[in-house]
Enzyme design. Structure first.
Site, mmCIF file in Angstrom:
data_model
loop_
_atom_site.group_PDB
_atom_site.id
_atom_site.type_symbol
_atom_site.label_atom_id
_atom_site.label_comp_id
_atom_site.label_asym_id
_atom_site.label_seq_id
_atom_site.Cartn_x
_atom_site.Cartn_y
_atom_site.Cartn_z
ATOM 1 N N CYS A 233 0.829 -1.310 0.088
ATOM 2 C CA CYS A 233 0.095 0.031 -0.024
ATOM 3 C C CYS A 233 0.991 1.240 -0.056
ATOM 4 C CB CYS A 233 -0.877 0.027 1.167
ATOM 5 S SG CYS A 233 -0.300 -0.201 2.644
ATOM 6 N N ARG A 238 -1.993 -0.776 5.258
ATOM 7 C CA ARG A 238 -3.288 -1.311 4.943
ATOM 8 C C ARG A 238 -3.192 -2.728 4.140
ATOM 9 N NH1 ARG A 238 -4.951 3.596 1.216
ATOM 10 N NH2 ARG A 238 -2.770 4.090 1.385
#
Lengths: 287, 99
Positions: A233, A238
């Site tokens: 990410c 994430r």
């Protein structure tokens, strides 16, 4: 690994909240959230000051991790349940980090802090006291961590899964939309990476979707789970959420998280970058 | 405060020529709601970002120009609002929860 080994719901946490062998750990992007309130008996780990080396860009080493967990009163045989805000982004990151250093029994609270709050469950300001322990960490398990050379080798051959928002993938944004956008690196994505935003794996309340929905999500995006998979990410939090989905919920073994992610890749000299909404070819280029 | 916008968050320290800001306040019965969750969805309904509101009910996104949906979640309430954002401007959105 499976859902029951790695994920607990809020009722489970409420039933074990006073169990001395269950340690609740809050890890938030907003590290001040804990000071306002938290689940009773939860300790805090700060993803930045506790888990990042203060000088170079890397994790704390094995000895520093041992010192951290010892000070937090966590033993090797404790069940650690991690939760946090932002749909468990940083909680997932901490989960992966605990696995990196070999903690045996670590789980996530499904939905994290958001689901707990939306259910109007109890939050308190009292900070628990836990007796210090002598924690022993393992050497880093690099079978779950990817570095930039692994990523370059994977272009066009293995699965690269970009889990940022579609606008970050295409290069229209450089950071999530709740953060300022001024950055030094180039915009875009790693050529041949599939776009599967982490958020597609979660419901509005932050809980994970069902295994069937999750499997359909990645297969529908053309991710062949028989191949090695690298998730990335912007800074690796994430993608830890996606790593959790693939590795822990769906039980896919050959999945790594590239924590250098776009802030490293997008600043490298001479590597291919792809712009736009297409995965692109290994050479990259404009949309 | 220097740079403050009436009724909204301060933009002090931001280079507004480069930012596309969506911000606002969540309330219920005229009272600000802190700790609500505001989700930013793009024109296709795809999730883009989420923030909790501050103690004064405020929230802010740094978005891209275009049409967006703000979905606000709080215990027992959900509210969707449409907003159009433009570069260099602040789109102010007031979200009144009905439940």
């Amino acid at each position: 690994m499976s859902r029951t080994d790695s994920l607990v719901d809020a009722d489970w946490v409420e039933a074990h909240i006073d169990d001395p062998k269950v340690v609740l750990v809050e890890v938030d992007e907003d590290t001040a959230a804990y000071e306002i309130n938290h689940i009773r008996n939860a300790v805090r780990i700060d993803w930045q000051s506790d888990l990042q080396d203060p000088v170079r860009r890397d994790f704390v080493n094995q000895q520093q991790f041992e010192a951290l967990l010892s000070a937090k009163g966590i033993s090797n045989d404790d069940t650690v349940v991690i939760y946090g805000g932002n749909n468990n982004w940083f909680a997932s990151y901490a989960f992966w980090y605990f696995k990196l250093y070999g903690h045996q029994d670590v789980r996530l609270l499904d939905g994290g802090r958001k689901k707990w709050e939306l259910d109007a469950r109890e939050l308190v300001a009292d900070v628990p006291t836990r007796t210090a322990t002598t924690y022993k960490a393992s050497a880093q398990d690099t079978s779950i961590r990817a570095f930039r050379d692994d990523v370059l080798r994977a272009i066009g051959t293995q699965n690269l899964v970009d889990v940022r928002s579609p606008d970050e993938y295409a290069g229209r944004l450089l950071a999530p939309a709740h953060l300022p956008q001024e950055q030094s690196q180039r915009a875009g994505h790693i050529p041949t990476a599939a776009s599967v935003p982490w958020s597609k794996a979660a419901n509005d309340d932050g809980t994970f979707k069902s295994d069937d929905e999750l499997k359909a999500l990645y297969e529908g995006a053309g991710v062949d789970l028989a191949k090695d998979t690298i998730a990335y990410c912007r800074i690796g939090e994430r993608s830890a959420h996606t790593w959790f989905v693939l590795h822990e919920l769906l039980g896919v073994s050959n999945v790594t998280n590239y924590d250098g992610s776009w802030t490293e890749y997008g600043a490298l000299v001479g590597v291919p970058v792809q712009l736009g909404d297409i995965a692109g070819t290994p050479e990259g280029g404009a949309a | 405060m220097c740079g403050a916008v009436a009724g909204g968050l301060s933009i002090e320290g931001l280079d507004m020529s480069k930012e596309t800001v969506i911000q606002g306040q969540v309330s219920r019965d005229g009272q600000p709601v802190g700790g609500a969750y505001v989700r930013l969805l793009d024109a296709t309904g795809e999730f883009t970002a989420e923030v909790p509101t501050s103690a004064t009910g405020h929230f802010r996104f740094f978005a891209a120009p275009g049409s967006w949906t703000l979905r606000t979640l709080a215990p027992g309430a959900q509210e969707d609002r449409q907003v159009v954002a433009r570069l260099g401007q602040i789109a102010e959105v007031e979200v009144a929860l009905s439940a």
